[in-house]
Design a protein around this motif. Sequence first.
Motif, PDB file in Angstrom:
ATOM      1  N   VAL A   1       0.837  -1.201   0.000  1.00  0.00           N
ATOM      2  CA  VAL A   1       0.000   0.000   0.000  1.00  0.00           C
ATOM      3  C   VAL A   1       0.875   1.255   0.000  1.00  0.00           C
ATOM      4  CG1 VAL A   1      -1.582   1.370   1.428  1.00  0.00           C
ATOM      5  CG2 VAL A   1      -2.050  -1.036   1.018  1.00  0.00           C
ATOM      6  N   GLU A   2       1.894   1.285   0.847  1.00  0.00           N
ATOM      7  CA  GLU A   2       2.772   2.462   0.907  1.00  0.00           C
ATOM      8  C   GLU A   2       3.525   2.659  -0.411  1.00  0.00           C
ATOM      9  OE1 GLU A   2       4.991   1.613   4.470  1.00  0.00           O
ATOM     10  OE2 GLU A   2       3.694   2.926   5.655  1.00  0.00           O
ATOM     11  N   ARG A   3       4.014   1.572  -0.997  1.00  0.00           N
ATOM     12  CA  ARG A   3       4.743   1.651  -2.267  1.00  0.00           C
ATOM     13  C   ARG A   3       3.816   2.132  -3.384  1.00  0.00           C
ATOM     14  NH1 ARG A   3       5.644  -3.493  -3.081  1.00  0.00           N
ATOM     15  NH2 ARG A   3       4.023  -3.668  -4.641  1.00  0.00           N
ATOM     16  N   ASN A   4       2.611   1.553  -3.460  1.00  0.00           N
ATOM     17  CA  ASN A   4       1.667   1.935  -4.520  1.00  0.00           C
ATOM     18  C   ASN A   4       1.169   3.369  -4.354  1.00  0.00           C
ATOM     19  OD1 ASN A   4       1.925  -0.511  -5.810  1.00  0.00           O
ATOM     20  ND2 ASN A   4       0.179  -1.432  -4.771  1.00  0.00           N
ATOM     21  N   LYS A   5       1.010   3.794  -3.105  1.00  0.00           N
ATOM     22  CA  LYS A   5       0.611   5.185  -2.857  1.00  0.00           C
ATOM     23  C   LYS A   5       1.692   6.134  -3.365  1.00  0.00           C
ATOM     24  CE  LYS A   5      -0.068   8.547   0.793  1.00  0.00           C
ATOM     25  NZ  LYS A   5       1.062   9.386   0.447  1.00  0.00           N
ATOM     26  N   LYS A   6       2.941   5.782  -3.094  1.00  0.00           N
ATOM     27  CA  LYS A   6       4.059   6.616  -3.546  1.00  0.00           C
ATOM     28  C   LYS A   6       4.092   6.689  -5.080  1.00  0.00           C
ATOM     29  CE  LYS A   6       8.984   6.363  -3.696  1.00  0.00           C
ATOM     30  NZ  LYS A   6      10.110   5.519  -3.411  1.00  0.00           N
ATOM     31  N   PHE A   7       3.934   5.542  -5.744  1.00  0.00           N
ATOM     32  CA  PHE A   7       3.898   5.527  -7.212  1.00  0.00           C
ATOM     33  C   PHE A   7       2.727   6.348  -7.743  1.00  0.00           C
ATOM     34  CE2 PHE A   7       6.238   1.248  -7.375  1.00  0.00           C
ATOM     35  CZ  PHE A   7       7.452   1.872  -7.623  1.00  0.00           C
ATOM     36  N   PHE A   8       1.565   6.188  -7.117  1.00  0.00           N
ATOM     37  CA  PHE A   8       0.373   6.918  -7.557  1.00  0.00           C
ATOM     38  C   PHE A   8       0.607   8.423  -7.440  1.00  0.00           C
ATOM     39  CE2 PHE A   8      -3.898   8.574  -7.559  1.00  0.00           C
ATOM     40  CZ  PHE A   8      -4.572   7.743  -8.443  1.00  0.00           C
ATOM     41  N   ASP A   9       1.173   8.859  -6.295  1.00  0.00           N
ATOM     42  CA  ASP A   9       1.465  10.286  -6.097  1.00  0.00           C
ATOM     43  C   ASP A   9       2.432  10.804  -7.167  1.00  0.00           C
ATOM     44  OD1 ASP A   9      -0.105  10.831  -3.877  1.00  0.00           O
ATOM     45  OD2 ASP A   9       1.463  10.278  -2.451  1.00  0.00           O
TER      46      ASP A   9
ATOM     47  N   TRP B   1      -8.144  12.498  -4.611  1.00  0.00           N
ATOM     48  CA  TRP B   1      -7.048  11.675  -4.121  1.00  0.00           C
ATOM     49  C   TRP B   1      -6.497  12.187  -2.792  1.00  0.00           C
ATOM     50  CZ3 TRP B   1      -4.775   7.334  -3.653  1.00  0.00           C
ATOM     51  CH2 TRP B   1      -3.447   7.234  -3.299  1.00  0.00           C
ATOM     52  N   SER B   2      -6.498  13.473  -2.603  1.00  0.00           N
ATOM     53  CA  SER B   2      -5.877  14.057  -1.412  1.00  0.00           C
ATOM     54  C   SER B   2      -6.433  13.486  -0.102  1.00  0.00           C
ATOM     55  CB  SER B   2      -6.022  15.567  -1.462  1.00  0.00           C
ATOM     56  OG  SER B   2      -5.070  16.172  -0.663  1.00  0.00           O
ATOM     57  N   PRO B   3      -7.756  13.426   0.115  1.00  0.00           N
ATOM     58  CA  PRO B   3      -8.267  12.837   1.357  1.00  0.00           C
ATOM     59  C   PRO B   3      -7.942  11.338   1.469  1.00  0.00           C
ATOM     60  CG  PRO B   3     -10.040  13.947   0.167  1.00  0.00           C
ATOM     61  CD  PRO B   3      -8.829  14.002  -0.688  1.00  0.00           C
ATOM     62  N   LEU B   4      -7.994  10.634   0.342  1.00  0.00           N
ATOM     63  CA  LEU B   4      -7.650   9.212   0.387  1.00  0.00           C
ATOM     64  C   LEU B   4      -6.180   9.015   0.746  1.00  0.00           C
ATOM     65  CD1 LEU B   4      -9.545   7.963  -2.792  1.00  0.00           C
ATOM     66  CD2 LEU B   4     -10.142   7.526  -0.423  1.00  0.00           C
ATOM     67  N   SER B   5      -5.337   9.857   0.196  1.00  0.00           N
ATOM     68  CA  SER B   5      -3.913   9.788   0.504  1.00  0.00           C
ATOM     69  C   SER B   5      -3.681  10.050   1.997  1.00  0.00           C
ATOM     70  CB  SER B   5      -3.159  10.812  -0.347  1.00  0.00           C
ATOM     71  OG  SER B   5      -1.793  10.810  -0.051  1.00  0.00           O
ATOM     72  N   ASN B   6      -4.388  11.037   2.538  1.00  0.00           N
ATOM     73  CA  ASN B   6      -4.273  11.326   3.976  1.00  0.00           C
ATOM     74  C   ASN B   6      -4.762  10.141   4.817  1.00  0.00           C
ATOM     75  OD1 ASN B   6      -3.242  13.836   3.393  1.00  0.00           O
ATOM     76  ND2 ASN B   6      -5.225  14.856   3.542  1.00  0.00           N
ATOM     77  N   GLN B   7      -5.832   9.485   4.373  1.00  0.00           N
ATOM     78  CA  GLN B   7      -6.347   8.309   5.091  1.00  0.00           C
ATOM     79  C   GLN B   7      -5.317   7.172   5.070  1.00  0.00           C
ATOM     80  OE1 GLN B   7      -9.105   7.692   6.895  1.00  0.00           O
ATOM     81  NE2 GLN B   7      -9.683   9.841   6.711  1.00  0.00           N
ATOM     82  N   ILE B   8      -4.670   6.985   3.932  1.00  0.00           N
ATOM     83  CA  ILE B   8      -3.643   5.941   3.839  1.00  0.00           C
ATOM     84  C   ILE B   8      -2.479   6.268   4.768  1.00  0.00           C
ATOM     85  CG2 ILE B   8      -1.922   4.886   2.303  1.00  0.00           C
ATOM     86  CD1 ILE B   8      -4.000   5.131   0.043  1.00  0.00           C
TER      87      ILE B   8
END
Length: 166
Positions: free
Chosen positions: A94-102, A142-149
């Motif tokens: 999840v952390e890796r995919n979030k970083k790639f998505f960002d 994406w911003s609120p979802l990113s904060n939730q992650i």
Amino acid sequence: MNKTTFKDKKVIGYFELLKKYLGTILTLTLFVLFVFVVGIYNYKNNVKLNDNSSLLNLIGQQKTLSQQLSKDILLIYQDYSSNENINSSLFSAVERNKKFFDNNLKLLKSGGIYDNDELNIKSEISPLSTYQIELNNIVSAWSPLSNQIDSLSKAYKQILATKTPL
């Protein structure tokens, strides 16, 4: 009286030969020039196609990353709610995919160098200026979802820190 030497006859022979094959020489010259121009045109279009293929690959990656993030977060929730067990590999994913998505979202919005080692692609991505409204909407969602992650990751790390090994 004109005296023509051997050298003069040779030059006259060249001109006669040139006159005889002038049409063929011009045709070949124009053909070579045409091939050269078409080659330059194809090269420029190939560079443009490579940029477009990188852009399409980047957009496809975003779709895949969003699906993987959703699936992994649901699996984390399911694992934790059923037996209060936390799968660390899912959190890492999840952390890796979030970083790639960002990073990919920033590339789409602002442009930059797209570097994909898996596919051996490295190219310049231009910002999608015609889609800025849509990209701003995506960033807003994406911003609120990113904060939730981020909150989920923080909570996971706190749970790991307080859990004592068996």
